[in-house]
Design an enzyme around this catalytic site. Structure first.
Site, mmCIF file in Angstrom:
data_model
loop_
_atom_site.group_PDB
_atom_site.id
_atom_site.type_symbol
_atom_site.label_atom_id
_atom_site.label_comp_id
_atom_site.label_asym_id
_atom_site.label_seq_id
_atom_site.Cartn_x
_atom_site.Cartn_y
_atom_site.Cartn_z
ATOM 1 N N LYS A 1 6.887 12.567 -1.092
ATOM 2 C CA LYS A 1 5.871 11.718 -0.694
ATOM 3 C C LYS A 1 5.910 10.857 0.400
ATOM 4 O O LYS A 1 6.941 10.499 0.862
ATOM 5 C CB LYS A 1 5.445 10.642 -1.777
ATOM 6 C CG LYS A 1 5.175 11.391 -3.403
ATOM 7 C CD LYS A 1 5.011 10.009 -4.329
ATOM 8 C CE LYS A 1 5.157 10.660 -5.685
ATOM 9 N NZ LYS A 1 4.927 9.623 -6.611
ATOM 10 N N HIS B 1 7.863 6.448 -10.943
ATOM 11 C CA HIS B 1 7.340 7.549 -11.123
ATOM 12 C C HIS B 1 8.551 8.719 -10.546
ATOM 13 O O HIS B 1 8.820 8.184 -9.321
ATOM 14 C CB HIS B 1 6.094 7.915 -10.448
ATOM 15 C CG HIS B 1 5.035 6.891 -11.575
ATOM 16 N ND1 HIS B 1 3.743 6.706 -10.978
ATOM 17 C CD2 HIS B 1 5.062 6.358 -12.788
ATOM 18 C CE1 HIS B 1 3.219 5.795 -11.932
ATOM 19 N NE2 HIS B 1 4.012 5.806 -12.988
ATOM 20 N N GLU C 1 -1.714 7.118 15.064
ATOM 21 C CA GLU C 1 -1.391 8.471 14.319
ATOM 22 C C GLU C 1 -0.337 7.924 13.028
ATOM 23 O O GLU C 1 1.015 7.882 13.404
ATOM 24 C CB GLU C 1 -0.694 9.349 15.266
ATOM 25 C CG GLU C 1 -1.694 9.742 16.308
ATOM 26 C CD GLU C 1 -0.804 10.415 17.349
ATOM 27 O OE1 GLU C 1 -1.587 10.944 18.467
ATOM 28 O OE2 GLU C 1 0.490 10.319 17.669
ATOM 29 N N TYR D 1 -1.373 8.925 -0.120
ATOM 30 C CA TYR D 1 -0.031 9.565 -0.104
ATOM 31 C C TYR D 1 -0.265 11.191 0.024
ATOM 32 O O TYR D 1 -1.022 11.756 -0.641
ATOM 33 C CB TYR D 1 0.955 9.100 -0.913
ATOM 34 C CG TYR D 1 0.724 8.926 -2.198
ATOM 35 C CD1 TYR D 1 0.979 9.720 -3.229
ATOM 36 C CD2 TYR D 1 -0.201 7.826 -2.760
ATOM 37 C CE1 TYR D 1 0.924 9.717 -4.557
ATOM 38 C CE2 TYR D 1 -0.231 7.671 -4.018
ATOM 39 C CZ TYR D 1 0.105 8.475 -4.963
ATOM 40 O OH TYR D 1 -0.282 8.230 -6.288
ATOM 41 N N GLU E 1 6.317 15.204 -15.022
ATOM 42 C CA GLU E 1 6.354 13.927 -14.499
ATOM 43 C C GLU E 1 6.783 13.115 -15.657
ATOM 44 O O GLU E 1 6.591 13.314 -16.818
ATOM 45 C CB GLU E 1 4.608 13.518 -14.371
ATOM 46 C CG GLU E 1 4.186 14.313 -13.401
ATOM 47 C CD GLU E 1 4.510 14.194 -11.871
ATOM 48 O OE1 GLU E 1 5.070 13.158 -11.633
ATOM 49 O OE2 GLU E 1 4.253 14.927 -11.104
ATOM 50 N N ASN F 1 -3.270 12.141 -2.116
ATOM 51 C CA ASN F 1 -3.778 11.160 -3.342
ATOM 52 C C ASN F 1 -4.324 9.879 -2.846
ATOM 53 O O ASN F 1 -3.673 9.548 -1.511
ATOM 54 C CB ASN F 1 -2.727 10.842 -4.340
ATOM 55 C CG ASN F 1 -2.341 12.172 -4.976
ATOM 56 O OD1 ASN F 1 -2.982 13.157 -5.038
ATOM 57 N ND2 ASN F 1 -0.914 12.087 -5.456
ATOM 58 N N GLN G 1 -0.879 18.342 -1.838
ATOM 59 C CA GLN G 1 -1.682 17.478 -2.204
ATOM 60 C C GLN G 1 -1.854 16.111 -1.642
ATOM 61 O O GLN G 1 -0.895 15.779 -1.217
ATOM 62 C CB GLN G 1 -1.444 17.202 -3.768
ATOM 63 C CG GLN G 1 -2.447 16.370 -4.602
ATOM 64 C CD GLN G 1 -2.111 16.478 -6.111
ATOM 65 O OE1 GLN G 1 -2.023 17.506 -6.609
ATOM 66 N NE2 GLN G 1 -2.139 15.290 -6.750
ATOM 67 N N ARG H 1 -13.010 -2.826 19.984
ATOM 68 C CA ARG H 1 -13.709 -2.051 19.038
ATOM 69 C C ARG H 1 -13.109 -1.837 17.946
ATOM 70 O O ARG H 1 -13.628 -1.387 16.988
ATOM 71 C CB ARG H 1 -14.098 -0.650 19.687
ATOM 72 C CG ARG H 1 -14.698 -0.868 21.244
ATOM 73 C CD ARG H 1 -14.967 0.627 21.804
ATOM 74 N NE ARG H 1 -13.319 0.971 22.168
ATOM 75 C CZ ARG H 1 -13.239 2.124 22.454
ATOM 76 N NH1 ARG H 1 -14.072 3.263 22.298
ATOM 77 N NH2 ARG H 1 -11.909 2.563 22.623
ATOM 78 N N ASP I 1 3.483 3.206 -18.401
ATOM 79 C CA ASP I 1 4.731 2.462 -17.427
ATOM 80 C C ASP I 1 5.546 1.435 -18.313
ATOM 81 O O ASP I 1 6.560 1.215 -17.810
ATOM 82 C CB ASP I 1 4.229 1.908 -16.208
ATOM 83 C CG ASP I 1 3.749 3.059 -15.279
ATOM 84 O OD1 ASP I 1 4.102 4.268 -15.600
ATOM 85 O OD2 ASP I 1 3.102 2.607 -14.286
#
Length: 220
Positions: free
Chosen positions: A72, A62, A28, A132, A143, A49, A47, A23, A175
């Site tokens: 992250k 970044h 996890e 993330y 940032e 993303n 948050q 199937r 960038d």
């Protein structure tokens, strides 16, 4: 979940156990007990993303000011990306070092990057979808970026896609015009190793204090 420390101190790779049949499969991709064992603290989720990229899209490097920084926990739910962590902490024993993890929809690995590290990834397939979890929300004024093609760092980016075709890198204007590691260091943008460690250790102590308060309050 099995974890493996990366060359950049504090960052690690997680490989989940997959349960599958005709199937499909189940896994996890984040589990707090396994995360705490590897990181030494819980993840403060502020948050979540989702990023979708064509083959050849290169995002990063970044990073965010510390405090509070932005930890992250990253995985790829569709396609494949080479995910890279860079030690940009001035004063770190491994300053300038980098390591990578292949995140894809086959092995379903994840990578954790604590506050104070640089993050980048290269999409190896069209519509590669990266999700993330972040410890703090996006704040444009905090940032920053470093050019992912900076020869001083020397990241060995793949030149072929998942299908074996040649990759042509596509970077955002932000960038591609980002400073080199040395330029970012000389301008004072980079986080300092001691300050990052102090912030993370302090946050961990605060988490434990809150947990003990909950135990006392509810009589557990």
């Amino acid at each position: 979940m099995e974890t493996r420390d990366l060359k950049v101190a504090g960052a690690w790779e997680g490989t989940p156990k997959k349960i599958g049949d005709d199937r499909g499969l189940f896994l996890e991709w984040f589990k707090e007990p396994a995360f705490v064992r590897a990181a030494g603290h819980t993840l403060n989720l502020a948050q979540a993303n989702c990023s979708v990229s064509a083959a050849g899209v290169l995002r990063g490097i970044h990073f965010a000011d510390v405090p509070p920084g932005q930890a992250k926990y990253v995985t790829c739910v569709k396609g494949a990306v080479l995910d890279v962590v860079v030690d940009i902490r001035v004063g770190s024993p491994t300053f300038g070092a980098w390591d990578s993890v292949l995140l894809d929809d086959k092995d379903r690995r994840a990578i954790y990057l604590p506050e104070g590290l640089g993050h980048a990834f290269l999409s190896l397939e069209d519509d590669s979808t990266v999700v993330y979890l972040c410890s703090s929300g996006y704040a444009p004024e905090r940032e920053h970026g470093i050019n992912p093609l900076d020869p001083e760092i020397g990241i060995e980016w793949p030149t072929t896609s998942r299908a074996g075709s040649a990759l042509e890198f596509t970077l955002s204007e932000k960038d591609s015009s980002a400073p080199s590691l040395s330029e970012a260091r000389d301008s004072g943008q980079l986080p300092r190793y001691g300050e990052v460690r102090e912030w993370i250790d302090g946050a961990t102590r605060r988490q434990k204090s809150v947990s003990m308060s909950d135990v006392k309050e509810f009589g557990v």
